[in-house]
Design a protein around this motif. Structure first.
Motif, PDB file in Angstrom:
ATOM      1  N   GLY A 216       0.813  -1.213   0.000  1.00 25.90           N
ATOM      2  CA  GLY A 216       0.000   0.000   0.000  1.00 25.90           C
ATOM      3  C   GLY A 216       0.844   1.258   0.000  1.00 25.90           C
ATOM      4  O   GLY A 216       0.580   2.203  -0.757  1.00 25.90           O
ATOM      5  N   ASN A 217       1.864   1.301   0.839  1.00 24.00           N
ATOM      6  CA  ASN A 217       2.713   2.490   0.908  1.00 24.00           C
ATOM      7  C   ASN A 217       3.596   2.628  -0.338  1.00 24.00           C
ATOM      8  O   ASN A 217       3.813   3.749  -0.814  1.00 24.00           O
ATOM      9  N   PHE A 218       4.081   1.499  -0.858  1.00 26.01           N
ATOM     10  CA  PHE A 218       4.871   1.563  -2.098  1.00 26.01           C
ATOM     11  C   PHE A 218       4.008   2.032  -3.263  1.00 26.01           C
ATOM     12  O   PHE A 218       4.450   2.849  -4.092  1.00 26.01           O
ATOM     13  N   LEU A 219       2.774   1.556  -3.317  1.00 29.09           N
ATOM     14  CA  LEU A 219       1.866   1.975  -4.380  1.00 29.09           C
ATOM     15  C   LEU A 219       1.556   3.460  -4.267  1.00 29.09           C
ATOM     16  O   LEU A 219       1.457   4.168  -5.283  1.00 29.09           O
ATOM     17  N   THR A 220       1.414   3.964  -3.052  1.00 35.37           N
ATOM     18  CA  THR A 220       1.179   5.401  -2.840  1.00 35.37           C
ATOM     19  C   THR A 220       2.340   6.220  -3.382  1.00 35.37           C
ATOM     20  O   THR A 220       2.145   7.226  -4.088  1.00 35.37           O
ATOM     21  N   ILE A 221       3.570   5.797  -3.066  1.00 37.86           N
ATOM     22  CA  ILE A 221       4.758   6.499  -3.563  1.00 37.86           C
ATOM     23  C   ILE A 221       4.805   6.455  -5.086  1.00 37.86           C
ATOM     24  O   ILE A 221       5.097   7.460  -5.750  1.00 37.86           O
TER      25      ILE A 221
ATOM     26  N   VAL B 235       2.311  -1.934  13.423  1.00 30.30           N
ATOM     27  CA  VAL B 235       1.688  -2.784  12.408  1.00 30.30           C
ATOM     28  C   VAL B 235       0.419  -2.161  11.831  1.00 30.30           C
ATOM     29  O   VAL B 235       0.261  -2.077  10.607  1.00 30.30           O
ATOM     30  N   VAL B 236      -0.475  -1.720  12.705  1.00 27.53           N
ATOM     31  CA  VAL B 236      -1.789  -1.277  12.238  1.00 27.53           C
ATOM     32  C   VAL B 236      -1.732   0.101  11.581  1.00 27.53           C
ATOM     33  O   VAL B 236      -2.250   0.295  10.480  1.00 27.53           O
ATOM     34  N   THR B 237      -1.092   1.060  12.267  1.00 29.56           N
ATOM     35  CA  THR B 237      -1.060   2.429  11.740  1.00 29.56           C
ATOM     36  C   THR B 237      -0.404   2.530  10.358  1.00 29.56           C
ATOM     37  O   THR B 237      -0.974   3.148   9.451  1.00 29.56           O
ATOM     38  N   PRO B 238       0.795   1.937  10.139  1.00 29.70           N
ATOM     39  CA  PRO B 238       1.387   2.019   8.793  1.00 29.70           C
ATOM     40  C   PRO B 238       0.544   1.346   7.723  1.00 29.70           C
ATOM     41  O   PRO B 238       0.609   1.720   6.548  1.00 29.70           O
ATOM     42  N   MET B 239      -0.254   0.336   8.120  1.00 32.05           N
ATOM     43  CA  MET B 239      -1.123  -0.338   7.153  1.00 32.05           C
ATOM     44  C   MET B 239      -2.327   0.536   6.795  1.00 32.05           C
ATOM     45  O   MET B 239      -2.754   0.587   5.637  1.00 32.05           O
ATOM     46  N   LEU B 240      -2.853   1.244   7.796  1.00 38.88           N
ATOM     47  CA  LEU B 240      -4.056   2.044   7.567  1.00 38.88           C
ATOM     48  C   LEU B 240      -3.766   3.366   6.861  1.00 38.88           C
ATOM     49  O   LEU B 240      -4.639   3.895   6.168  1.00 38.88           O
ATOM     50  N   ASN B 241      -2.559   3.912   7.046  1.00 36.44           N
ATOM     51  CA  ASN B 241      -2.247   5.225   6.467  1.00 36.44           C
ATOM     52  C   ASN B 241      -2.537   5.318   4.974  1.00 36.44           C
ATOM     53  O   ASN B 241      -3.252   6.228   4.532  1.00 36.44           O
ATOM     54  N   PRO B 242      -1.998   4.409   4.131  1.00 37.53           N
ATOM     55  CA  PRO B 242      -2.298   4.536   2.692  1.00 37.53           C
ATOM     56  C   PRO B 242      -3.771   4.312   2.382  1.00 37.53           C
ATOM     57  O   PRO B 242      -4.302   4.916   1.430  1.00 37.53           O
ATOM     58  N   LEU B 243      -4.447   3.461   3.160  1.00 40.28           N
ATOM     59  CA  LEU B 243      -5.875   3.231   2.931  1.00 40.28           C
ATOM     60  C   LEU B 243      -6.679   4.482   3.263  1.00 40.28           C
ATOM     61  O   LEU B 243      -7.585   4.867   2.525  1.00 40.28           O
ATOM     62  N   ILE B 244      -6.349   5.118   4.379  1.00 37.42           N
ATOM     63  CA  ILE B 244      -7.065   6.333   4.795  1.00 37.42           C
ATOM     64  C   ILE B 244      -6.864   7.461   3.789  1.00 37.42           C
ATOM     65  O   ILE B 244      -7.800   8.169   3.411  1.00 37.42           O
ATOM     66  N   TYR B 245      -5.611   7.619   3.332  1.00 37.29           N
ATOM     67  CA  TYR B 245      -5.308   8.717   2.413  1.00 37.29           C
ATOM     68  C   TYR B 245      -5.790   8.446   0.989  1.00 37.29           C
ATOM     69  O   TYR B 245      -5.904   9.373   0.189  1.00 37.29           O
ATOM     70  N   SER B 246      -6.052   7.172   0.661  1.00 37.60           N
ATOM     71  CA  SER B 246      -6.362   6.835  -0.728  1.00 37.60           C
ATOM     72  C   SER B 246      -7.839   6.599  -0.997  1.00 37.60           C
ATOM     73  O   SER B 246      -8.390   7.105  -1.979  1.00 37.60           O
ATOM     74  N   LEU B 247      -8.492   5.833  -0.132  1.00 38.51           N
ATOM     75  CA  LEU B 247      -9.849   5.397  -0.432  1.00 38.51           C
ATOM     76  C   LEU B 247     -10.834   6.555  -0.549  1.00 38.51           C
ATOM     77  O   LEU B 247     -11.770   6.503  -1.344  1.00 38.51           O
TER      78      LEU B 247
ATOM     79  N   MET C 167       1.258  18.651  -0.653  1.00 42.24           N
ATOM     80  CA  MET C 167       0.534  17.697   0.180  1.00 42.24           C
ATOM     81  C   MET C 167       0.931  16.265  -0.145  1.00 42.24           C
ATOM     82  O   MET C 167       1.201  15.450   0.761  1.00 42.24           O
ATOM     83  N   TYR C 168       1.000  15.949  -1.429  1.00 44.62           N
ATOM     84  CA  TYR C 168       1.338  14.582  -1.827  1.00 44.62           C
ATOM     85  C   TYR C 168       2.842  14.314  -1.719  1.00 44.62           C
ATOM     86  O   TYR C 168       3.254  13.162  -1.547  1.00 44.62           O
ATOM     87  N   PHE C 169       3.651  15.355  -1.800  1.00 40.27           N
ATOM     88  CA  PHE C 169       5.081  15.175  -1.548  1.00 40.27           C
ATOM     89  C   PHE C 169       5.299  14.701  -0.110  1.00 40.27           C
ATOM     90  O   PHE C 169       6.030  13.735   0.139  1.00 40.27           O
ATOM     91  N   PHE C 170       4.651  15.386   0.837  1.00 46.59           N
ATOM     92  CA  PHE C 170       4.781  14.975   2.240  1.00 46.59           C
ATOM     93  C   PHE C 170       4.180  13.585   2.459  1.00 46.59           C
ATOM     94  O   PHE C 170       4.700  12.797   3.251  1.00 46.59           O
ATOM     95  N   LEU C 171       3.100  13.275   1.752  1.00 49.18           N
ATOM     96  CA  LEU C 171       2.489  11.952   1.873  1.00 49.18           C
ATOM     97  C   LEU C 171       3.440  10.864   1.381  1.00 49.18           C
ATOM     98  O   LEU C 171       3.523   9.786   1.985  1.00 49.18           O
ATOM     99  N   SER C 172       4.166  11.143   0.297  1.00 52.36           N
ATOM    100  CA  SER C 172       5.122  10.151  -0.214  1.00 52.36           C
ATOM    101  C   SER C 172       6.267   9.929   0.770  1.00 52.36           C
ATOM    102  O   SER C 172       6.717   8.799   0.969  1.00 52.36           O
ATOM    103  N   VAL C 173       6.717  11.013   1.414  1.00 54.31           N
ATOM    104  CA  VAL C 173       7.766  10.874   2.433  1.00 54.31           C
ATOM    105  C   VAL C 173       7.232  10.083   3.618  1.00 54.31           C
ATOM    106  O   VAL C 173       7.921   9.210   4.172  1.00 54.31           O
ATOM    107  N   LEU C 174       5.981  10.360   4.023  1.00 53.58           N
ATOM    108  CA  LEU C 174       5.358   9.628   5.123  1.00 53.58           C
ATOM    109  C   LEU C 174       5.249   8.142   4.796  1.00 53.58           C
ATOM    110  O   LEU C 174       5.503   7.290   5.664  1.00 53.58           O
ATOM    111  N   SER C 175       4.897   7.812   3.563  1.00 58.80           N
ATOM    112  CA  SER C 175       4.785   6.412   3.151  1.00 58.80           C
ATOM    113  C   SER C 175       6.144   5.716   3.216  1.00 58.80           C
ATOM    114  O   SER C 175       6.241   4.565   3.656  1.00 58.80           O
ATOM    115  N   PHE C 176       7.187   6.413   2.776  1.00 53.92           N
ATOM    116  CA  PHE C 176       8.543   5.857   2.845  1.00 53.92           C
ATOM    117  C   PHE C 176       8.948   5.608   4.305  1.00 53.92           C
ATOM    118  O   PHE C 176       9.504   4.555   4.638  1.00 53.92           O
ATOM    119  N   VAL C 177       8.669   6.567   5.165  1.00 56.16           N
ATOM    120  CA  VAL C 177       8.993   6.434   6.594  1.00 56.16           C
ATOM    121  C   VAL C 177       8.222   5.272   7.207  1.00 56.16           C
ATOM    122  O   VAL C 177       8.762   4.503   8.013  1.00 56.16           O
TER     123      VAL C 177
END
Length: 311
Positions: free
Chosen positions: A41-46, A279-291, A59-69
């Motif tokens: 999910g995070n790789f797909l976001t990046i 485990v849960v938060t990094p998994m939910l982040n791309p779902l929350i920002y994308s869906l 906004m999406y630049f910071f989101l991509s950095v957040l996904s990498f982190v």
């Protein structure tokens, strides 16, 4: 216990989440699936932000950095936890423990600063829309991201050096990873100074970005209330809702773990909270920002369309 009881530790034993074999197998399957969803999910976001020009905004630049982190953070603990679920002897070498603690602290700290930077971005976008592109220029965005990373790694370096200079009385960690509070419980000496350092670090890393978020969203709420049309209010709120959800999850778990009185906490509670954050938060982040994000979903459909055309 005093310094005379200290021992040289070449490896640590991690007690993990359960000693029951059937439970460990079930947890292995569950967390393996969650880890794969997190990384994918995070790789797909990046990837989407990288290939779609419409997403080349602050906004999406910071989101991509957040996904990498998030990928780095969850990968610092979860793969080893998965291996230990299927292992009879759950050990981690001393220097691997040092590395794991430093990476998880660095990436975890960086995430809080990034959430503060993202809140500032939303504040400028909502409260100063006419000057947004001038204020949030590329140089400032890169500087903020670099500053977040530098602050996170500086905090990690300081905490790691201080913690592992302490004499240790035993090597059994009641946790699934080398977590700061769990490692501090192994020491033979008074750790009052370290508790003060944890409190100071928690204030700087957690509460300062939290205050920035509250300041930003306080002004955003006022700006939203001043918008006359319901459609306009809904549109502005929609751009901030995802970030608010992630902020509540991240800051809530961190404040529960590091900022409340230690007399009210237990090792088992801290393990559960750390598990949620790792485990849960990094998994939910791309779902929350994308869906609920039309631009991201549009970019996703665009990529799928191109892949379909190539077939």
């Amino acid at each position: 216990m005093g310094r005379e009881n200290q021992t040289w530790v070449s490896e640590f034993i991690l007690l993990g989440l359960s000693s029951c074999w059937e439970t460990q197998v079930a947890l292995f399957v569950l967390f393996l699936a969650m880890y794969l969803v997190t990384v994918l999910g995070n790789f797909l976001t990046i990837l989407l932000i990288r290939v779609d020009n419409r997403l080349h905004t602050p906004m999406y630049f910071f989101l991509s950095v957040l996904s990498f982190v998030d990928i780095c953070y969850t990968s610092s603990t979860v793969p080893q936890m998965l291996v230990h679920f299927l292992s009879a002897w759950k050990t981690i070498p001393f220097y691997s423990c040092v590395f794991q603690l430093s990476v998880s602290l660095a990436t975890g700290s960086t995430e809080f600063f990034l959430l503060g930077a993202m809140a500032y971005d939303r504040y400028v976008a909502v409260c100063h829309p006419l000057h947004y592109t001038v204020i949030m220029r590329d140089g400032l965005c890169l500087g903020l991201a670099a500053g977040c990373l530098m602050a996170g790694f500086t905090n990690s370096l300081m905490q790691t050096i201080i913690i592992f200079q302490l004499p240790l009385c035993h090597n059994v960690i009641n946790h699934f990873a080398c977590e700061m509070l769990a490692v501090l419980r192994l020491t033979c000496v008074d750790i009052s100074f370290n508790k003060v350092m944890v409190a100071v670090s928690g204030f700087l890393v957690i509460m300062v970005p939290c205050f920035l978020v509250l300041f930003s969203y306080g002004h955003i709420v006022v700006a939203i209330l001043n918008i006359r049309s319901a459609q306009g209010r809904h549109k502005v709120f929609g751009t901030c809702a995802s970030h608010v959800t992630v902020v509540c999850m991240c800051f809530g778990t961190a404040i529960f773990t590091y900022m409340r009185p230690k007399a009210g906490s237990s090792a088992e509670e801290e393990k559960m909270v750390a598990l949620f954050y790792a485990v849960v938060t990094p998994m939910l982040n791309p779902l929350i920002y994308s869906l609920k994000n039309k631009e991201v979903m549009s970019a996703f459909r665009k990529v799928l369309g191109k892949l379909h055309e190539k077939r």
